[in-house]
Enzyme design. Sequence first.
Site, PDB file in Angstrom:
ATOM      1  N   HIS A 155       0.846  -1.189   0.000  1.00 34.36           N
ATOM      2  CA  HIS A 155       0.000   0.000   0.000  1.00 34.36           C
ATOM      3  C   HIS A 155       0.884   1.242   0.000  1.00 34.36           C
ATOM      4  O   HIS A 155       2.103   1.166   0.228  1.00 34.36           O
ATOM      5  CB  HIS A 155      -0.911  -0.024   1.231  1.00 34.36           C
ATOM      6  CG  HIS A 155      -2.287   0.520   0.962  1.00 34.36           C
ATOM      7  ND1 HIS A 155      -2.498   1.577   0.094  1.00 34.36           N
ATOM      8  CD2 HIS A 155      -3.518   0.184   1.427  1.00 34.36           C
ATOM      9  CE1 HIS A 155      -3.807   1.839   0.040  1.00 34.36           C
ATOM     10  NE2 HIS A 155      -4.442   1.003   0.831  1.00 34.36           N
ATOM     11  N   ALA A 156       0.269   2.409  -0.263  1.00 32.51           N
ATOM     12  CA  ALA A 156       1.012   3.672  -0.220  1.00 32.51           C
ATOM     13  C   ALA A 156       1.569   3.886   1.189  1.00 32.51           C
ATOM     14  O   ALA A 156       0.942   3.507   2.184  1.00 32.51           O
ATOM     15  CB  ALA A 156       0.091   4.816  -0.612  1.00 32.51           C
ATOM     16  N   GLU A 228      -3.912   1.134 -13.485  1.00 36.53           N
ATOM     17  CA  GLU A 228      -4.970   2.159 -13.374  1.00 36.53           C
ATOM     18  C   GLU A 228      -4.252   3.450 -13.006  1.00 36.53           C
ATOM     19  O   GLU A 228      -3.860   3.631 -11.853  1.00 36.53           O
ATOM     20  CB  GLU A 228      -5.954   1.791 -12.257  1.00 36.53           C
ATOM     21  CG  GLU A 228      -6.674   0.471 -12.444  1.00 36.53           C
ATOM     22  CD  GLU A 228      -7.801   0.552 -13.461  1.00 36.53           C
ATOM     23  OE1 GLU A 228      -7.962   1.608 -14.099  1.00 36.53           O
ATOM     24  OE2 GLU A 228      -8.499  -0.448 -13.631  1.00 36.53           O
ATOM     25  N   CYS A 262      -8.957   9.885  -9.377  1.00 31.70           N
ATOM     26  CA  CYS A 262      -8.482   9.713 -10.755  1.00 31.70           C
ATOM     27  C   CYS A 262      -9.583  10.064 -11.741  1.00 31.70           C
ATOM     28  O   CYS A 262      -9.323  10.649 -12.781  1.00 31.70           O
ATOM     29  CB  CYS A 262      -8.016   8.285 -10.971  1.00 31.70           C
ATOM     30  SG  CYS A 262      -9.234   7.074 -10.487  1.00 31.70           S
ATOM     31  N   GLU A 360      -2.494  16.560 -15.240  1.00 33.26           N
ATOM     32  CA  GLU A 360      -3.539  16.214 -14.276  1.00 33.26           C
ATOM     33  C   GLU A 360      -3.374  17.110 -13.046  1.00 33.26           C
ATOM     34  O   GLU A 360      -2.286  17.184 -12.473  1.00 33.26           O
ATOM     35  CB  GLU A 360      -3.377  14.748 -13.861  1.00 33.26           C
ATOM     36  CG  GLU A 360      -4.358  14.341 -12.771  1.00 33.26           C
ATOM     37  CD  GLU A 360      -4.195  12.878 -12.326  1.00 33.26           C
ATOM     38  OE1 GLU A 360      -3.052  12.362 -12.297  1.00 33.26           O
ATOM     39  OE2 GLU A 360      -5.223  12.258 -11.998  1.00 33.26           O
TER      40      GLU A 360
END
Length: 455
Positions: A155-156, A228, A262, A360
């Site tokens: 995980h982050a 993703e 996102c 983005e």
Amino acid sequence: MAIATTNPATGEILKTFEPLTDSEIEAKLARSQQAYQAYRHVAMAQRADWLKAAADILEHRREEFGKIMTLEMGKTLKSAIAEVEKCALVCRYYADNAAEFLADAPAATDASRSFVRYQPIGPVLAVMPWNFPFWQVFRFAAPALMAGNVGLLKHASNVPQCALAIEEIFLQAGFPEGVFQTLLIGSDKVANLMADDRVKAATLTGSEYAGASLAAAAGKQIKKTVLELGGSDPFIVLQSADLEAAVATAVTARLLNNGQSCIAGKRFIVANSIADEFEQRFVEKFKALRIGDPMDATTDIGPLATPDILKDLDSQVQNSIAKGAKVLTGGHPLSDRPGNFYPPTILTDFSPGSPAYQEEFFGPVALLFRVAGIDEAIELANSTSFGLGASAWTSDEAERERLIEELEAGAVFINGLVKSDPRLPFGGIKRSGYGRELSVQGIHEFVNIKTVWVK
Ligand code: NAP
């Protein structure tokens, strides 16, 4: 990046974690491999019962898990609790549907019997981001475990308590030890994991840089990946649109999750004939939102997850302004308080070369463009390197068909918010990534699609 819980609303470091040593990683890999040998033979009905038990745990402890998310990455508590509930939903969805999705699929050929059988492939590594710290993991894990694979989660580094809580949920639900394990490790260990024979495939949700690194490491070993990645999704509003609904949804689309999604609408592309009206209502609604403590039920917008995200976002905003963009509201970090607070911001009137055209913006900053009509709207929408989700608003049937056909995106939502739903595949094209999660397509990503031909 240190593995730690730092409260984004205050900047206080609440807890730090030692990353796993190489021998601890080895032990987890060995356990994963061993668990797979037994788990792959567990009946589908048993897997489904365990996954439903995980859904029950999520529902019973929704508030507790929600608070961990809010504490570690700053989303509002109400949205964190809703995220936990959505995780229960995806568990139930795959518990109910996996047997059908993975049933032998007959095909008529020259054989006396031919069909496709779906079989598990082994340990799959999931490299996940902090922005939906539960949802991203569960939408990977629910189909992977139903298919008979086992999961390894990297995980982050800023959501370690979420990562550990998720491992605990699967264990408590009854899944055997080793079927789902959290690895508290930095991203520097990921390439080695991909090189290990026991890890069969990987999925990553995150930045283009991280996706490209993982895919390169996996490519060297001929291992499959699903990516993703980012997006700069268009939100197109044409003349015949229901303006009130479009503006209300535009606000949600941009500001959901404090703007860190996102599939957030990031570029608002509005027909000239209605643009003044849209702009006025959009700005009014942005200004009316409450920014503050994400634990407080009356807060609309909490802090950004880390100081770096705030710094990067603000530099994109200042760069746009320096290149001539006009600020309609917001435009600077809130310096009157600790934490990573950035106000809802709307920029417009971009000059060529402005970051608004390509980059983005991962935070509560809306980019407002005016266009003559549908041709220009589609051209502008398709002009980035991304292609995740597109939202388009019109009541004209012919325009609707053109938007569905011509927008370059993994998803097109007409007159609605782009959202993930267990019943629909989710993923992008172009530099937004490849492969699909959710629905029947999601569960087929990490299986051996075995052709069987019998004479
Ligand atoms: P990030 O830095 O790429 O982090 C995502 C994950 O990748 C973390 O676990 C991170 O670990 C790891 N990572 C970072 N560098 C890596 C490398 N070189 N090799 C392997 N793993 C690496 O992403 P972020 O900037 O925090 O997240 C925001 C991005 O994710 C945005 O672009 C957003 O659009 C995208 N996103 C996409 C989706 C989707 O479904 N398409 C959903 C959510 C977010 P550490 O934390 O230890 O660095």
